[in-house]
Design a protein around this motif. Sequence first.
Motif, PDB file in Angstrom:
ATOM      1  N   THR A  35      13.306  -4.620  -3.642  1.00 52.07           N
ATOM      2  CA  THR A  35      12.409  -5.692  -3.223  1.00 52.07           C
ATOM      3  C   THR A  35      11.128  -5.616  -4.048  1.00 52.07           C
ATOM      4  O   THR A  35      10.917  -4.674  -4.817  1.00 52.07           O
ATOM      5  CB  THR A  35      12.067  -5.542  -1.736  1.00 52.07           C
ATOM      6  N   GLN A  36      10.260  -6.597  -3.868  1.00 53.40           N
ATOM      7  CA  GLN A  36       8.968  -6.567  -4.548  1.00 53.40           C
ATOM      8  C   GLN A  36       8.188  -5.325  -4.138  1.00 53.40           C
ATOM      9  O   GLN A  36       7.496  -4.705  -4.958  1.00 53.40           O
ATOM     10  CB  GLN A  36       8.168  -7.836  -4.211  1.00 53.40           C
ATOM     11  N   GLU A  37       8.317  -4.957  -2.879  1.00 56.56           N
ATOM     12  CA  GLU A  37       7.650  -3.746  -2.389  1.00 56.56           C
ATOM     13  C   GLU A  37       8.175  -2.507  -3.111  1.00 56.56           C
ATOM     14  O   GLU A  37       7.409  -1.602  -3.462  1.00 56.56           O
ATOM     15  CB  GLU A  37       7.871  -3.609  -0.880  1.00 56.56           C
ATOM     16  N   ASP A  38       9.490  -2.478  -3.356  1.00 59.71           N
ATOM     17  CA  ASP A  38      10.076  -1.356  -4.099  1.00 59.71           C
ATOM     18  C   ASP A  38       9.535  -1.311  -5.526  1.00 59.71           C
ATOM     19  O   ASP A  38       9.212  -0.239  -6.054  1.00 59.71           O
ATOM     20  CB  ASP A  38      11.599  -1.481  -4.145  1.00 59.71           C
ATOM     21  N   LEU A  39       9.449  -2.478  -6.164  1.00 58.81           N
ATOM     22  CA  LEU A  39       8.951  -2.527  -7.541  1.00 58.81           C
ATOM     23  C   LEU A  39       7.522  -2.010  -7.625  1.00 58.81           C
ATOM     24  O   LEU A  39       7.158  -1.289  -8.567  1.00 58.81           O
ATOM     25  CB  LEU A  39       9.029  -3.958  -8.076  1.00 58.81           C
ATOM     26  N   GLU A  40       6.711  -2.360  -6.651  1.00 65.37           N
ATOM     27  CA  GLU A  40       5.331  -1.871  -6.630  1.00 65.37           C
ATOM     28  C   GLU A  40       5.295  -0.371  -6.359  1.00 65.37           C
ATOM     29  O   GLU A  40       4.507   0.365  -6.969  1.00 65.37           O
ATOM     30  CB  GLU A  40       4.533  -2.633  -5.575  1.00 65.37           C
ATOM     31  N   LYS A  41       6.155   0.090  -5.469  1.00 67.90           N
ATOM     32  CA  LYS A  41       6.208   1.511  -5.128  1.00 67.90           C
ATOM     33  C   LYS A  41       6.551   2.361  -6.345  1.00 67.90           C
ATOM     34  O   LYS A  41       5.981   3.444  -6.544  1.00 67.90           O
ATOM     35  CB  LYS A  41       7.245   1.729  -4.025  1.00 67.90           C
ATOM     36  N   TYR A  42       7.462   1.875  -7.175  1.00 64.29           N
ATOM     37  CA  TYR A  42       7.932   2.656  -8.319  1.00 64.29           C
ATOM     38  C   TYR A  42       7.247   2.268  -9.632  1.00 64.29           C
ATOM     39  O   TYR A  42       7.694   2.663 -10.711  1.00 64.29           O
ATOM     40  CB  TYR A  42       9.446   2.516  -8.449  1.00 64.29           C
ATOM     41  N   GLY A  43       6.159   1.505  -9.552  1.00 64.88           N
ATOM     42  CA  GLY A  43       5.383   1.190 -10.746  1.00 64.88           C
ATOM     43  C   GLY A  43       6.051   0.219 -11.689  1.00 64.88           C
ATOM     44  O   GLY A  43       5.767   0.220 -12.891  1.00 64.88           O
ATOM     45  N   LEU A  44       6.932  -0.638 -11.160  1.00 60.21           N
ATOM     46  CA  LEU A  44       7.673  -1.559 -12.017  1.00 60.21           C
ATOM     47  C   LEU A  44       7.259  -3.015 -11.839  1.00 60.21           C
ATOM     48  O   LEU A  44       7.773  -3.890 -12.539  1.00 60.21           O
ATOM     49  CB  LEU A  44       9.179  -1.418 -11.752  1.00 60.21           C
ATOM     50  N   ALA A  45       6.339  -3.284 -10.902  1.00 63.33           N
ATOM     51  CA  ALA A  45       5.847  -4.651 -10.748  1.00 63.33           C
ATOM     52  C   ALA A  45       5.053  -5.055 -11.989  1.00 63.33           C
ATOM     53  O   ALA A  45       5.123  -6.195 -12.448  1.00 63.33           O
ATOM     54  CB  ALA A  45       4.989  -4.762  -9.491  1.00 63.33           C
ATOM     55  N   ASP A  46       4.291  -4.119 -12.529  1.00 67.95           N
ATOM     56  CA  ASP A  46       3.582  -4.291 -13.797  1.00 67.95           C
ATOM     57  C   ASP A  46       3.961  -3.098 -14.664  1.00 67.95           C
ATOM     58  O   ASP A  46       3.232  -2.107 -14.738  1.00 67.95           O
ATOM     59  CB  ASP A  46       2.068  -4.342 -13.570  1.00 67.95           C
ATOM     60  N   PRO A  47       5.119  -3.154 -15.316  1.00 67.74           N
ATOM     61  CA  PRO A  47       5.656  -1.960 -15.987  1.00 67.74           C
ATOM     62  C   PRO A  47       4.766  -1.440 -17.102  1.00 67.74           C
ATOM     63  O   PRO A  47       4.092  -2.209 -17.796  1.00 67.74           O
ATOM     64  CB  PRO A  47       7.006  -2.437 -16.530  1.00 67.74           C
ATOM     65  N   ALA A  48       4.782  -0.128 -17.258  1.00 67.62           N
ATOM     66  CA  ALA A  48       4.024   0.499 -18.344  1.00 67.62           C
ATOM     67  C   ALA A  48       4.614   0.125 -19.693  1.00 67.62           C
ATOM     68  O   ALA A  48       3.892  -0.016 -20.680  1.00 67.62           O
ATOM     69  CB  ALA A  48       4.028   2.013 -18.163  1.00 67.62           C
ATOM     70  N   ALA A  49       5.932  -0.033 -19.740  1.00 72.69           N
ATOM     71  CA  ALA A  49       6.582  -0.378 -21.008  1.00 72.69           C
ATOM     72  C   ALA A  49       7.798  -1.254 -20.750  1.00 72.69           C
ATOM     73  O   ALA A  49       8.484  -1.117 -19.734  1.00 72.69           O
ATOM     74  CB  ALA A  49       7.003   0.878 -21.763  1.00 72.69           C
ATOM     75  N   ARG A  50       8.027  -2.148 -21.691  1.00 76.25           N
ATOM     76  CA  ARG A  50       9.228  -2.980 -21.693  1.00 76.25           C
ATOM     77  C   ARG A  50       9.803  -2.936 -23.102  1.00 76.25           C
ATOM     78  O   ARG A  50       9.070  -3.104 -24.088  1.00 76.25           O
ATOM     79  CB  ARG A  50       8.910  -4.424 -21.306  1.00 76.25           C
TER      80      ARG A  50
END
Length: 507
Positions: free
Chosen positions: A289-304
């Motif tokens: 979920t969006q909450e999961d993405l934020e929890k694991y630092g992937l909502a605004d990823p460090a690298a793509r």
Amino acid sequence: MKKNVRYLVVVLVCIAVLVGAVLVLALTGGEEEAASSSAGSTSSTAVEALIDRPDTELKTMEVTNEEGGYIIHAEPEAASSGAESGAESSASSSSTVKMLYTVDGLKDDYANRSLVTAAVNDVLTLAPSRDLGEIGDLSEYGLDKPVAKVKATYTDGSTFSYWVGGESAGTDGARYICEEGSSTVYVATLGDFLYGSNIQFIRNDVLNVTSKDETASSEENLESGIRFTRIALSGSNYDEPIELVSDDDGSTIKMVKPRTAGTNETEMDTLKEALTTLTAYGAVAAEPTQEDLEKYGLADPAARVEFTAEGDDYAMIASNADSEGYCYLMLEGRDVVYKVLESRISAWLNADAFKLQSRLTFQPMLTELKSMEVSVNGKETAFTFTRTKNEDKSTEDETAYDYTVAGPDGKELNYEYFRNFYKSFIVLSLIENTADIPDGDPEITATYRYFDKSDVDVVEFYRASGRRYTVVVNGQVLGNTVTSGMETALESMELLIQGEEVPDTVG
């Protein structure tokens, strides 16, 4: 006297007979009692399997625990064929039908089927080692608040459920269990599948790019035999995107962003290797979920990273490392968040554009040059080239040429001496990164024109400090080089113009 003796003998014989009878009865009674006791003991400790049904009858298996548990669905993948009939046919069919198991919330393309099958066999092969009998207070065995609950539903609609309580001392993995609704407690050794969620059934292999060249060996694949045609890096770790593209035949790859430059072969091999194979430490979320993405630092990823390898497109995003050195990562097209060691992805997590680019300044092929003009503090020196077809060395497929070079006065120069000067001029290497062009005019400028193309390339050297030049190619800053290398090259140029021998300082 004799009569008394006779009576005594008779009495002794009777006593002996009675003692013998007592001993016989005692021995006979003892054996029966021992046998009875032994039989009673065996009856109280022997435990039959609580679940004894073929896997072909299973419809679903549901496990509930603190991690959320999981649901596994079962269905026959393929029935056996044959001419058996009756009970023999049924038994044979049951043993040869292959079951297909799927897990709620997981797609087949990343589910580990062998682990799912192992979980079904482990959880539903329930053979207790001890029967503790009926227990009045289940809380003494942790069964008032079970750590796991299992419910098996069969194709005929029947169900079997059991609870898992506290640990039983003496055997690793042994716990107290009871059938739902029963107060009879057993001891059984159970595996770890009972205590996780559906995440435990996700495969850990994230990437495995292989060559589509059928003649390439596995060793060649490992040695960067994979053909990459594009790699693009971005994310919050990057001040500006980096993009690398290959030439038409894919033999070389060059940088086009943030500047146009060649690439460093060693750094590129490291980057390609990180994008060829990747195995995660494990998965932490499916269908995040969006909450999961934020929890694991992937909502605004460090690298793509986006790349094309062997004609297929891939993309991944990653977080920065946590305190234990792990990053969280997702592969585009797969709704799974993986946990990976930072060292496995550092090549693209924190890539440096300067390190990826070639350390060489600018190196046109000498045989492609039509002219080269060198300006030193406003004083220009021009070299012009001619080429003549060599009829003896030319073939239908390739034309061979003989080359000559003339100096600023039009006089022909020694071509080998020019080659030695040219090598010293283009061998200058970049030693540090910089983004700014110093004020003022360049001290040295080299302008290149070509036989077979209309391009004009301009390389400028600006004085950055006492011992540094900033190198600018066609308006783009490449980095800084030391002045000593340029000083050697200019000394060689003076010897060349004067007609003197030019030593090979490069080798």
